[in-house]
Design a protein around this motif. Structure first.
Motif, mmCIF file in Angstrom:
data_model
loop_
_atom_site.group_PDB
_atom_site.id
_atom_site.type_symbol
_atom_site.label_atom_id
_atom_site.label_comp_id
_atom_site.label_asym_id
_atom_site.label_seq_id
_atom_site.Cartn_x
_atom_site.Cartn_y
_atom_site.Cartn_z
ATOM 1 N N GLN A 3 0.835 -1.202 0.000
ATOM 2 C CA GLN A 3 0.000 0.000 0.000
ATOM 3 C C GLN A 3 0.869 1.251 0.000
ATOM 4 N N ARG A 4 1.940 1.251 0.771
ATOM 5 C CA ARG A 4 2.838 2.397 0.813
ATOM 6 C C ARG A 4 3.494 2.625 -0.548
ATOM 7 N N LEU A 5 3.889 1.551 -1.225
ATOM 8 C CA LEU A 5 4.592 1.666 -2.500
ATOM 9 C C LEU A 5 3.663 1.983 -3.664
ATOM 10 N N THR A 6 2.476 1.396 -3.673
ATOM 11 C CA THR A 6 1.586 1.546 -4.820
ATOM 12 C C THR A 6 0.443 2.515 -4.578
ATOM 13 N N GLY A 7 0.157 2.815 -3.326
ATOM 14 C CA GLY A 7 -0.961 3.697 -3.028
ATOM 15 C C GLY A 7 -2.305 2.995 -3.076
ATOM 16 N N ARG A 8 -2.294 1.677 -3.163
ATOM 17 C CA ARG A 8 -3.567 0.949 -3.204
ATOM 18 C C ARG A 8 -3.482 -0.316 -2.371
ATOM 19 N N ILE A 9 -4.634 -0.794 -1.967
ATOM 20 C CA ILE A 9 -4.726 -2.036 -1.213
ATOM 21 C C ILE A 9 -5.242 -3.112 -2.147
ATOM 22 N N THR A 10 -4.536 -4.225 -2.218
ATOM 23 C CA THR A 10 -4.998 -5.358 -3.001
ATOM 24 C C THR A 10 -5.764 -6.280 -2.062
ATOM 25 N N PRO A 11 -7.000 -6.617 -2.401
ATOM 26 C CA PRO A 11 -7.770 -7.493 -1.518
ATOM 27 C C PRO A 11 -7.140 -8.872 -1.449
ATOM 28 N N ASP A 12 -7.258 -9.510 -0.313
ATOM 29 C CA ASP A 12 -6.736 -10.853 -0.110
ATOM 30 C C ASP A 12 -7.840 -11.840 -0.495
ATOM 31 N N LEU A 13 -7.875 -12.213 -1.770
ATOM 32 C CA LEU A 13 -8.912 -13.101 -2.278
ATOM 33 C C LEU A 13 -8.440 -14.552 -2.268
ATOM 34 N N ASP A 14 -9.368 -15.463 -2.032
ATOM 35 C CA ASP A 14 -9.078 -16.887 -2.143
ATOM 36 C C ASP A 14 -9.333 -17.291 -3.594
ATOM 37 N N LEU A 15 -8.269 -17.549 -4.327
ATOM 38 C CA LEU A 15 -8.383 -17.883 -5.754
ATOM 39 C C LEU A 15 -8.268 -19.383 -6.018
ATOM 40 N N THR A 16 -8.281 -20.197 -4.946
ATOM 41 C CA THR A 16 -8.086 -21.639 -5.134
ATOM 42 C C THR A 16 -9.201 -22.284 -5.949
ATOM 43 N N HIS A 17 -10.398 -21.753 -5.899
ATOM 44 C CA HIS A 17 -11.517 -22.331 -6.654
ATOM 45 C C HIS A 17 -11.986 -21.409 -7.780
ATOM 46 N N ALA A 18 -11.152 -20.446 -8.142
ATOM 47 C CA ALA A 18 -11.510 -19.515 -9.216
ATOM 48 C C ALA A 18 -11.638 -20.266 -10.538
ATOM 49 N N GLU A 19 -12.566 -19.830 -11.366
ATOM 50 C CA GLU A 19 -12.739 -20.412 -12.699
ATOM 51 C C GLU A 19 -11.943 -19.561 -13.684
ATOM 52 N N TRP A 20 -10.732 -19.993 -13.976
ATOM 53 C CA TRP A 20 -9.828 -19.248 -14.853
ATOM 54 C C TRP A 20 -10.228 -19.447 -16.300
ATOM 55 N N GLN A 21 -10.263 -18.345 -17.027
ATOM 56 C CA GLN A 21 -10.642 -18.346 -18.445
ATOM 57 C C GLN A 21 -9.497 -17.767 -19.257
ATOM 58 N N PRO A 22 -9.318 -18.259 -20.488
ATOM 59 C CA PRO A 22 -8.293 -17.639 -21.338
ATOM 60 C C PRO A 22 -8.650 -16.188 -21.589
ATOM 61 N N GLY A 23 -7.658 -15.323 -21.598
ATOM 62 C CA GLY A 23 -7.893 -13.897 -21.727
ATOM 63 C C GLY A 23 -8.129 -13.414 -23.145
ATOM 64 N N SER A 24 -7.780 -14.211 -24.151
ATOM 65 C CA SER A 24 -7.867 -13.726 -25.521
ATOM 66 C C SER A 24 -8.284 -14.832 -26.479
ATOM 67 N N GLN A 25 -9.540 -14.908 -26.788
ATOM 68 C CA GLN A 25 -10.062 -15.831 -27.798
ATOM 69 C C GLN A 25 -9.585 -17.268 -27.602
ATOM 70 N N GLY A 26 -9.364 -17.670 -26.364
ATOM 71 C CA GLY A 26 -8.985 -19.044 -26.084
ATOM 72 C C GLY A 26 -7.528 -19.379 -26.340
ATOM 73 N N VAL A 27 -6.715 -18.402 -26.681
ATOM 74 C CA VAL A 27 -5.286 -18.658 -26.909
ATOM 75 C C VAL A 27 -4.457 -17.706 -26.054
ATOM 76 N N GLY A 28 -3.209 -18.032 -25.861
ATOM 77 C CA GLY A 28 -2.340 -17.152 -25.086
ATOM 78 C C GLY A 28 -2.149 -17.650 -23.679
ATOM 79 N N ASP A 29 -1.280 -16.962 -22.975
ATOM 80 C CA ASP A 29 -0.913 -17.378 -21.629
ATOM 81 C C ASP A 29 -1.669 -16.650 -20.532
ATOM 82 N N VAL A 30 -2.365 -15.584 -20.868
ATOM 83 C CA VAL A 30 -3.079 -14.793 -19.868
ATOM 84 C C VAL A 30 -4.408 -15.461 -19.541
ATOM 85 N N GLN A 31 -4.689 -15.581 -18.250
ATOM 86 C CA GLN A 31 -5.972 -16.118 -17.795
ATOM 87 C C GLN A 31 -6.592 -15.110 -16.839
#
Length: 79
Positions: free
Chosen positions: A8-36
């Motif tokens: 928070q001191r470095l970025t000026g923002r608070i990142t929420p502490d989310l539980d991502l263990t059961h997140a439904e990850w989707q491809p970020g770009s038309q089903g291809v690429g490394d971003v989810q």
């Protein structure tokens, strides 16, 4: 806790502490690429699909919208 205070001191923002263990990850770009992406508790999480053990980036809806608009307008294109 100390890590989030330092962040928070470095970025000026608070990142929420989310539980991502059961997140439904989707491809970020038309089903291809490394971003989810995943939509969790009103936030948008983004991770590298090739290295899912690396912590995800978490955005508010406004931050995500600004990122997507910037990407569409070429703000992040290499010259």
């Amino acid at each position: 806790m100390a890590d989030s205070i330092t962040e928070q001191r470095l970025t000026g923002r608070i990142t929420p502490d989310l539980d991502l263990t059961h997140a439904e990850w989707q491809p970020g770009s038309q089903g291809v690429g490394d971003v989810q992406i995943a939509f969790v508790e009103g936030y948008i999480a983004m991770r590298n699909g090739r290295s899912p053990e690396i912590p995800a980036l978490v955005f508010t809806p406004a931050e995500w919208r600004a990122f997507v608009v910037g990407a569409r307008e070429g703000e992040f294109d290499r010259t």
